[in-house]
Design a protein around this motif. Structure first.
Motif, PDB file in Angstrom:
ATOM      1  N   LEU A 193       4.707  -0.934   2.846  1.00 19.15           N
ATOM      2  CA  LEU A 193       4.242   0.436   2.643  1.00 19.15           C
ATOM      3  C   LEU A 193       5.222   1.198   1.768  1.00 19.15           C
ATOM      4  O   LEU A 193       6.434   0.996   1.848  1.00 19.15           O
ATOM      5  N   SER A 218      -8.270  -0.431   9.027  1.00 21.99           N
ATOM      6  CA  SER A 218      -7.980  -1.100   7.754  1.00 21.99           C
ATOM      7  C   SER A 218      -6.953  -2.202   7.937  1.00 21.99           C
ATOM      8  O   SER A 218      -7.064  -3.278   7.344  1.00 21.99           O
ATOM      9  N   PHE A 219      -5.942  -1.946   8.765  1.00 23.66           N
ATOM     10  CA  PHE A 219      -4.903  -2.932   9.038  1.00 23.66           C
ATOM     11  C   PHE A 219      -5.523  -4.217   9.599  1.00 23.66           C
ATOM     12  O   PHE A 219      -5.189  -5.324   9.155  1.00 23.66           O
ATOM     13  N   GLU A 220      -6.424  -4.071  10.532  1.00 24.20           N
ATOM     14  CA  GLU A 220      -7.073  -5.242  11.118  1.00 24.20           C
ATOM     15  C   GLU A 220      -7.970  -5.946  10.103  1.00 24.20           C
ATOM     16  O   GLU A 220      -8.007  -7.178  10.029  1.00 24.20           O
ATOM     17  N   LEU A 276       3.724   3.991  14.092  1.00 22.84           N
ATOM     18  CA  LEU A 276       3.266   2.593  14.127  1.00 22.84           C
ATOM     19  C   LEU A 276       3.419   1.947  15.500  1.00 22.84           C
ATOM     20  O   LEU A 276       3.313   0.735  15.634  1.00 22.84           O
ATOM     21  N   LEU A 331       2.670  -6.522   5.619  1.00 22.29           N
ATOM     22  CA  LEU A 331       2.183  -5.311   4.966  1.00 22.29           C
ATOM     23  C   LEU A 331       3.384  -4.467   4.568  1.00 22.29           C
ATOM     24  O   LEU A 331       4.210  -4.113   5.412  1.00 22.29           O
ATOM     25  N   PRO A 340      -4.743  -0.443  -1.278  1.00 18.70           N
ATOM     26  CA  PRO A 340      -3.870  -1.618  -1.123  1.00 18.70           C
ATOM     27  C   PRO A 340      -4.076  -2.643  -2.250  1.00 18.70           C
ATOM     28  O   PRO A 340      -5.164  -2.764  -2.805  1.00 18.70           O
ATOM     29  N   PHE A 388      -6.345   3.946   9.341  1.00 15.66           N
ATOM     30  CA  PHE A 388      -5.303   2.972   9.045  1.00 15.66           C
ATOM     31  C   PHE A 388      -5.400   1.743   9.952  1.00 15.66           C
ATOM     32  O   PHE A 388      -5.338   0.609   9.475  1.00 15.66           O
ATOM     33  N   MET A 389      -5.536   1.947  11.240  1.00  7.56           N
ATOM     34  CA  MET A 389      -5.543   0.814  12.166  1.00  7.56           C
ATOM     35  C   MET A 389      -6.731  -0.106  11.913  1.00  7.56           C
ATOM     36  O   MET A 389      -6.604  -1.333  11.952  1.00  7.56           O
ATOM     37  N   TRP A 441       0.845  -1.203   0.000  1.00  8.23           N
ATOM     38  CA  TRP A 441       0.000   0.000   0.000  1.00  8.23           C
ATOM     39  C   TRP A 441       0.879   1.251   0.000  1.00  8.23           C
ATOM     40  O   TRP A 441       1.708   1.430   0.897  1.00  8.23           O
ATOM     41  N   TRP A 492       4.571  -6.854  16.219  1.00  8.21           N
ATOM     42  CA  TRP A 492       4.937  -6.917  14.807  1.00  8.21           C
ATOM     43  C   TRP A 492       6.386  -6.485  14.630  1.00  8.21           C
ATOM     44  O   TRP A 492       6.888  -5.664  15.389  1.00  8.21           O
ATOM     45  N   LEU A 507       1.310  -1.012  16.948  1.00 11.10           N
ATOM     46  CA  LEU A 507       1.360  -2.366  16.392  1.00 11.10           C
ATOM     47  C   LEU A 507       2.311  -3.233  17.216  1.00 11.10           C
ATOM     48  O   LEU A 507       3.401  -3.586  16.780  1.00 11.10           O
TER      49      LEU A 507
END
Length: 252
Positions: A33, A22-24, A47, A31, A247, A19-20, A6, A53, A50
């Motif tokens: 970027l 969408s991330f989930e 970030l 991912l 994405p 964003f968070m 993305w 990760w 997260l």
């Protein structure tokens, strides 16, 4: 494995949107970027929510410009930054994460710019980047993803005739560049999975282009030929907002 790429057009900006969430929703294993537009410490700060990760970033020397990141559920075997070519490695455009079965490379390919002022540099970049990928392939298969800043064929943009050899991203020089990836054996996973489907991954902010779906497909997952039979699906999540890009996904 679900791999997602993305171009977020600014990691700090997209974090203020959804964003968070969408991330989930996307449930990625990795991912990647592009265009983070932040220094490494700023990307890590953005970030920080997260937890658990593994996050790797490559920022440009010029602040607020370019930049890439990889967010991975599993720790890679190794991570490297740039192509190892000084003239191409000042803008934070490449990260390579090595996993047991492949190298995963995320790239933010240089835009040829207004009036195509950077087209010759872009030609040099494409040649150098392909050579870099082919060197990686001597070790194990390669998956490369990101904003390649080119629509490959007429099906990949809404107005091909109007843009051909006039707009950055659809000149013959840039088309030749991606043709060379394909001739070298790399598979365009979206076309492999959905040969005739029309979907775009980028829309100008002007003239309500996204609402009217006047877009371009310039974000890709390319894979080594040897991974072709492992491609389960490839898609474009054009319902996910927050950037002028959306994405793209590869499922293996």
């Amino acid at each position: 494995m679900r791999l997602i790429s993305w171009n977020v057009n600014g990691i700090r900006a997209v974090m203020k949107k959804e964003f968070m969430q969408s991330f989930e929703t996307m449930a990625a294993d990795v991912l990647c970027l592009q265009e983070t537009k932040a220094q490494d410490e700023q990307t890590f700060e953005a970030l920080k929510g997260l937890e658990g990760w593994f996050i790797y970033t490559n920022s440009a020397e010029r602040k607020g410009y370019s930049g890439t990141a990889i967010i991975s559920k599993k720790e890679p075997i190794s991570v490297s930054y740039g192509m190892g070519i000084a003239e191409h490695d000042t803008e934070g455009r490449v990260i390579c994460a090595e996993y047991p079965d492949y190298h995963l490379v995320t790239v933010y390919t240089p835009n040829s710019g207004s009036e195509l002022k950077r087209l010759e540099y872009r030609k040099d970049w494409d040649q150098a980047f392909l050579a870099y990928l082919q060197e990686l392939e001597t070790q194990k298969p390669v998956i490369v993803c990101g904003d390649l800043n080119v629509a490959h064929k007429a099906i990949d943009l809404k107005r091909p005739k109007e843009n051909y050899n006039k707009a950055a991203g659809y000149t013959q020089t840039e088309i030749d560049g991606i043709d060379n990836y394909i001739k070298a054996g790399f598979i365009d996973s979206f076309r492999h999975a959905r040969s005739d489907e029309i979907k775009y991954s980028w829309w100008s902010y002007r003239a309500q282009a996204r609402a009217r779906n006047v877009g371009w497909r310039i974000d890709y997952f390319l894979t080594s030929q040897s991974l072709g039979d492992q491609i389960k699906d490839a898609d474009i999540y054009n319902n996910i907002m927050g950037s002028d890009h959306c994405p793209v996904v590869l499922e293996l």
